[in-house]
Design an enzyme around this catalytic site. Structure first.
Site, PDB file in Angstrom:
ATOM      1  N   LYS A   1     127.472  16.791  12.364  1.00  0.00           N
ATOM      2  CA  LYS A   1     128.698  16.314  11.723  1.00  0.00           C
ATOM      3  C   LYS A   1     128.944  17.161  10.478  1.00  0.00           C
ATOM      4  O   LYS A   1     128.106  17.234   9.586  1.00  0.00           O
ATOM      5  CB  LYS A   1     128.536  14.838  11.334  1.00  0.00           C
TER       6      LYS A   1
ATOM      7  N   ASP B   1     134.644  13.429   2.830  1.00  0.00           N
ATOM      8  CA  ASP B   1     135.044  12.183   3.478  1.00  0.00           C
ATOM      9  C   ASP B   1     135.639  11.238   2.442  1.00  0.00           C
ATOM     10  O   ASP B   1     134.918  10.498   1.771  1.00  0.00           O
ATOM     11  CB  ASP B   1     133.840  11.538   4.173  1.00  0.00           C
TER      12      ASP B   1
ATOM     13  N   LYS C   1     137.953   5.357   0.526  1.00  0.00           N
ATOM     14  CA  LYS C   1     136.756   4.927  -0.191  1.00  0.00           C
ATOM     15  C   LYS C   1     137.122   4.660  -1.654  1.00  0.00           C
ATOM     16  O   LYS C   1     138.057   5.261  -2.173  1.00  0.00           O
ATOM     17  CB  LYS C   1     135.682   6.016  -0.111  1.00  0.00           C
TER      18      LYS C   1
ATOM     19  N   ASP D   1     128.956  14.923   3.264  1.00  0.00           N
ATOM     20  CA  ASP D   1     129.164  14.401   4.611  1.00  0.00           C
ATOM     21  C   ASP D   1     129.127  15.482   5.694  1.00  0.00           C
ATOM     22  O   ASP D   1     129.393  15.220   6.859  1.00  0.00           O
ATOM     23  CB  ASP D   1     130.488  13.625   4.659  1.00  0.00           C
TER      24      ASP D   1
ATOM     25  N   ASP E   1     137.728   5.427   8.213  1.00  0.00           N
ATOM     26  CA  ASP E   1     136.515   5.872   7.523  1.00  0.00           C
ATOM     27  C   ASP E   1     135.325   5.988   8.482  1.00  0.00           C
ATOM     28  O   ASP E   1     134.268   6.473   8.110  1.00  0.00           O
ATOM     29  CB  ASP E   1     136.195   4.912   6.368  1.00  0.00           C
TER      30      ASP E   1
ATOM     31  N   ARG F   1     131.994   9.544  13.920  1.00  0.00           N
ATOM     32  CA  ARG F   1     131.801   9.317  15.361  1.00  0.00           C
ATOM     33  C   ARG F   1     132.964   9.882  16.170  1.00  0.00           C
ATOM     34  O   ARG F   1     132.785  10.260  17.329  1.00  0.00           O
ATOM     35  CB  ARG F   1     131.582   7.819  15.626  1.00  0.00           C
TER      36      ARG F   1
HETATM   37  N1  BES Z   1     130.135   9.360   5.702  1.00  0.00           N
HETATM   38  C1  BES Z   1     130.117   7.947   5.792  1.00  0.00           C
HETATM   39  C2  BES Z   1     128.707   7.353   5.802  1.00  0.00           C
HETATM   40  C3  BES Z   1     127.852   7.563   4.585  1.00  0.00           C
HETATM   41  C4  BES Z   1     127.684   6.550   3.674  1.00  0.00           C
HETATM   42  C5  BES Z   1     127.161   8.742   4.388  1.00  0.00           C
HETATM   43  C6  BES Z   1     126.860   6.724   2.577  1.00  0.00           C
HETATM   44  C7  BES Z   1     126.355   8.921   3.282  1.00  0.00           C
HETATM   45  C8  BES Z   1     126.197   7.896   2.385  1.00  0.00           C
HETATM   46  C9  BES Z   1     130.824   7.507   7.063  1.00  0.00           C
HETATM   47  O1  BES Z   1     131.848   8.329   7.500  1.00  0.00           O
HETATM   48  C10 BES Z   1     131.427   6.185   6.778  1.00  0.00           C
HETATM   49  O2  BES Z   1     132.298   6.113   5.967  1.00  0.00           O
HETATM   50  N2  BES Z   1     130.954   5.153   7.471  1.00  0.00           N
HETATM   51  C11 BES Z   1     131.444   3.844   7.300  1.00  0.00           C
HETATM   52  C12 BES Z   1     131.538   3.186   8.652  1.00  0.00           C
HETATM   53  C13 BES Z   1     132.256   1.885   8.657  1.00  0.00           C
HETATM   54  C14 BES Z   1     133.704   2.093   8.340  1.00  0.00           C
HETATM   55  C15 BES Z   1     132.078   1.236  10.001  1.00  0.00           C
HETATM   56  C16 BES Z   1     130.510   3.082   6.388  1.00  0.00           C
HETATM   57  O3  BES Z   1     129.286   3.288   6.464  1.00  0.00           O
HETATM   58  O4  BES Z   1     130.970   2.315   5.563  1.00  0.00           O
HETATM   59 ZN    ZN Z   2     131.750  10.270   6.961  1.00  0.00          ZN
HETATM   60 MN    MN Z   3     133.684   7.871   6.581  1.00  0.00          MN
END
Ligand code: BES
Ligand code: ZN
Ligand code: MN
Length: 487
Positions: free
Chosen positions: A255, A260, A267, A278, A337, A341
């Site tokens: 990835k 992000d 966020k 990210d 967010d 995936r």
């Molecule tokens: N890049 C983030 C995940 C992440 C969080 C990486 C903290 C490093 C540190 C990912 O794209 C994300 O935002 N995931 C969401 C998923 C949710 C919306 C189901 C998350 O973890 O909040």
């Molecule tokens: Zn992400």
């Molecule tokens: Mn994200």
């Protein structure tokens, strides 16, 4: 800027150096390498300072006088029967950081642990890493020792281990540089330029797909994540072929979300600041591919990374949109967010159908839920194949990284049902790493053993650690190299 490394059988205390690194096990009074004359004096100092020899602890002192004056950095290794690779990494890194702080241009160091020479040298070289590109004050920039002399009785084996360690640490440090580079500078297009320059002359081929090609490759899911940015997505496909053709072909998928912001599910303060990290999965893939080529491994390895920015704009994709993945499945976006995936879905399908690998491993900073589950030091391993997952977990232990199995309970798949599309991209809050893994599994080709490594925890260190540093850590690189080396 790694120091020139020299391995010698001469005793460490006979080497001329600005600083000499020695180790101490729990329960020892003074390092064994010391001459009788220094031994009592050093033991006295260590006792007065109540030095406990815990792994990662250090103490600096001076011995001798006149021409035989020596600056010693003594580092703890903990209990002799509990020393492992992580401990060697920590102790060596902590020690060399102190020597670096003393601006020692030549460093003499012990390799005290038989069979752990590689780990010790990785500790030395990863410990010296700093991201100081943006520090204008010369004094604040990292000091780079010119020479590191390693004293060991192991001879040829130690030389081989040191050479391997240099390759692994260099590759980790490349991954760290990529993660640490600021988001204005590292965007999909500039990242491609960087990748091209890293692999020039390496023997690894670099294929780059731009958005027009990605469209004809039907990677609409990946493309939609990037549509909100003025810098368009790219996919890079790296290929390493060994001298002799081999049956085993491994695909590494990363990835590479260069920033992000979360998209319209934006966020907030407290979550967004570190999101240049990210793309750490892609950085680990790039680092591992460099090591694979330098080590001349016997297995065919492909690296596929998807480079995208997830931003907000008048063009950005929205919650409620339905995306057409390369696989053909439609996905309702209920959270912009959960973009990683969506990027990986198309990459996994591409790797499955074009590369047809005998094993596939993806690395991604995929979910905050994974950090909740395992903390900031460990990655999760999810898989459709217990054996492959076991091999990776074991490789991680040998490499000194924390990787822990996480299940893919099929009962939770229900959470990804959509009323208007074949799937939606997120489930409920609970078990968020697992539903992310289950989503990815839908895009893995039939019969392909696959492991998903969620590296969201260890990819980026907010608090400094002697071995992992601060910021980008290079997490995943050593595990991949260790796994691939064993094939
Ligand atoms: N890049 C983030 C995940 C992440 C969080 C990486 C903290 C490093 C540190 C990912 O794209 C994300 O935002 N995931 C969401 C998923 C949710 C919306 C189901 C998350 O973890 O909040
Ligand atoms: Zn992400
Ligand atoms: Mn994200």
């Amino acid at each position: 800027m790694t120091p020139k490394i020299q391995v010698t059988k001469r005793p460490v205390m006979s080497l001329r150096a600005k600083a000499t690194i020695l180790f101490l096990f729990d329960g020892e009074k003074a390092p064994r390498a010391l001459a009788q004359s220094d031994l009592r004096q050093v033991a006295g100092v260590l006792e007065r300072r109540q030095f406990k020899a815990a792994p990662g602890s250090t103490v600096v002192l001076e011995t001798g006088s006149g021409r035989s004056l020596r600056t010693l950095v003594i580092a703890g290794l903990g209990k002799a029967n509990e020393v492992d690779v992580e401990c060697a990494h920590l102790a060596a890194a902590a020690a060399i950081r102190v020597a670096q702080g003393l601006k020692a241009s030549t460093i003499a160091a012990e390799l005290p642990l038989a069979g752990m020479e590689q780990a010790m040298v990785e500790g030395y070289l990863a410990g010296l890493y700093r991201f100081d590109r943006y520090l204008s004050d010369k004094q604040a920039k990292a000091f780079h020792p010119a020479k590191l002399v390693l004293a060991t009785e192991a001879g040829a084996a130690a030389k081989r281990a040191a050479a391997r360690a240099e390759i692994v640490a260099d590759s980790m440090n490349v991954a760290r540089d990529l993660v640490n580079e600021v988001p204005r500078e590292l965007q999909p297009v500039s990242y491609v330029k960087e990748i091209r320059s890293l692999f020039r002359g390496s023997g690894v081929s670099v294929k780059v797909f731009d958005q027009k090609q990605l469209r004809s490759m039907r990677m609409h899911s990946l493309l939609q994540v990037g549509v909100g940015s003025v810098v368009p997505p790219r996919v890079v496909h790296l290929v390493y072929k060994p001298q002799r053709k081999r049956a085993k072909r491994v695909a590494l998928v990363g990835k590479g979300v260069t920033f992000d912001a979360g998209g319209y599910n934006l966020k907030g303060t407290g979550n967004i600041e570190t999101m240049k990290c990210d793309m750490a999965g892609s950085a680990a893939v790039v680092g591992a591919m460099l090591a694979v080529a330098r080590l001349g491994l016997k297995v065919e390895v492909h690296g596929v990374v998807g480079l995208v920015e997830n931003l907000v704009s008048g063009k950005a994709y929205k919650p409620g949109d339905v995306l057409h993945t390369r696989r053909g499945k439609t996905v309702e976006v209920n959270n912009t967010d959960a973009e990683g995936r969506l990027v990986l879905a198309d990459l996994l399908d591409y790797a499955s159908t074009v590369i047809k690998p005998s094993a596939m491993i993806d690395l991604a900073t995929l979910t905050g839920a994974c950090v909740v589950a395992l903390g900031t030091m460990a990655s999760a391993a999810m898989s459709n194949d217990d054996e492959l997952r076991g091999e990776l977990v074991e490789a991680a232990a040998r490499a000194g990284e924390k990787l822990w199995p996480m299940p893919l309970y099929k009962e939770y798949k229900e959470q990804l049902k959509s009323s208007i599309a074949d799937m939606k991209n997120t489930g409920s809050r609970w078990g968020g790493s697992i539903t992310a893994g289950l989503f990815l599994q839908e895009f893995v080709g039939e019969g392909i053993p696959w492991v998903h490594m969620d590296i969201a925890g260890p990819a980026f260190a907010e608090k400094p650690h002697p071995f992992w540093g601060v910021g980008g850590t290079g997490a995943g690189v050593a595990t991949l190299v260790e796994y691939l080396s064993a094939l």
